[in-house]
Structures are given as structure tokens and as C-alpha cells.
Design an enzyme around this catalytic site. Structure first.
Site, PDB file in Angstrom:
ATOM      1  N   HIS A  74      29.294  65.584 -22.614  1.00 50.89           N
ATOM      2  CA  HIS A  74      28.079  66.149 -21.971  1.00 50.89           C
ATOM      3  C   HIS A  74      28.505  66.565 -20.266  1.00 50.89           C
ATOM      4  CE1 HIS A  74      24.063  66.823 -20.895  1.00 50.89           C
ATOM      5  NE2 HIS A  74      24.184  66.246 -19.768  1.00 50.89           N
ATOM      6  N   HIS A 120      26.088  71.912 -24.325  1.00 49.72           N
ATOM      7  CA  HIS A 120      25.973  70.822 -24.738  1.00 49.72           C
ATOM      8  C   HIS A 120      25.078  70.466 -26.139  1.00 49.72           C
ATOM      9  CE1 HIS A 120      27.228  69.738 -20.980  1.00 49.72           C
ATOM     10  NE2 HIS A 120      26.589  69.860 -20.149  1.00 49.72           N
TER      11      HIS A 120
END
Length: 172
Positions: A74, A120
């Protein structure tokens, strides 16, 4: 010594530990990462151990959690870096006006367009609706932060074998 013995409780009114990475074998380093949910591989755990050896102290469990988060997909695109460098970075570098939260490129003499890629995918795999909201929310936020007004979104989802030639399935 088992991996649990590598956690040394500190004198605090809550659970807080030094983690003895120096005494840990490679197998135990990986076990620490797995047990704590750090998602760090053995090479990353060894880098952390070397860093703290240079500092002449042990890391705390909180520091290890922070590193696990900071080195996550992330935050640092661990698995995405290679395809991003191959297919995205370097494309039309000479036409980019600004590159911060999103990229700004010239459209014509009076207009610019702002482009944002959100890579992401992890939250979507765990919880599709919340993950998608996080992804699109990040795109909107980053475009707005560049002073642009969102007018269109493209949200492709890809399923199936990775070796399928997409050009055979796209209709122009």
C-alpha cells in the site's frame, strides 16, 4: 530458543516489547514477521536487523509494526514497482507539467488534464466495496489536490488468465 523468547517485555503500563532480532535465526526472523503480520520477507527482516545493529539497540514491536506498514504494498508498491517502471514511468515525461498527487499534462493551449492511477488492490481483495471506495476516494482526493475538477473515471477490473491478449477482446 523459540521465537516467543525473542520478545522481551519493557517496563510499561501496557504490552510493549523489545524484539531481539540479533539472536534470531533466519527462520525465526520470518516467524516474527509472520506472527506480527508484518508481511516482510527474510531479506527485509535482515535489513532491519542490520539497521538496529548499527544503532546498537533492539527494535520495539511498535517500530517493527511501523516498518511493516511503511514497507507494505500500500505504501511502497513492493510488487507494483516493476510493471509501473516498465509501462508507466517515462511515458511522455517531456509533456508532464506537474507530478505530485496526480500528473498534470497539457491538453491544448487553454486546458490541462489531470491523470491519477490507483494501484492499491489489496483492500478490494479483502472487502470489495470498502476497497473500491478507498481506491476511488484516493483518486478523487489526489485529482482535487492538484486543483482539478474530476469529470470522468475509468475503473478497470481484470479477471482471468494473465496471458490473454487483451487486444483480441477489445472493441474499438
Amino acid at each position: 530458543m523459540n521465537s516467543d523468547q525473542l520478545f522481551k517485555k519493557k517496563n510499561a503500563p501496557f504490552d510493549f516489547f523489545d524484539v531481539d532480532l540479533y539472536a534470531a535465526s533466519d527462520e525465526q526472523l520470518q516467524d516474527i514477521s509472520n506472527t506480527m503480520g508484518l508481511a516482510l520477507n527474510i531479506d527485509e527482516m535482515k535489513r532491519i536487523r542490520e539497521y538496529f545493529k548499527e544503532k546498537k539497540r533492539l527494535p520495539t514491536d511498535v517500530e517493527l509494526q511501523a516498518l511493516g506498514q511503511a514497507w507494505s504494498e500500500h505504501c511502497c508498491y513492493k510488487s507494483s514497482k516493476i510493471p509501473l517502471k516498465k509501462y508507466i514511468y517515462g511515458v511522455s515525461e517531456d509533456k508532464i507539467v506537474a507530478r505530485e498527487d496526480a500528473g498534470v499534462l497539457t491538453f491544448d493551449k487553454d486546458h490541462y488534464y489531470c491523470v491519477k492511477l490507483e494501484s492499491h488492490n489489496h483492500p478490494s481483495a479483502i472487502e470489495p466495496y470498502g476497497g473500491a471506495a478507498t481506491g476511488i476516494g484516493g483518486v478523487v482526493r489526489d485529482v482535487v489536490c492538484m486543483g482539478a475538477q474530476p469529470i470522468a473515471f475509468v475503473d478497470p477490473l481484470f479477471f482471468g488468465p494473465l496471458d490473454i491478449q487483451l487486444k483480441n477482446y477489445l472493441r474499438v
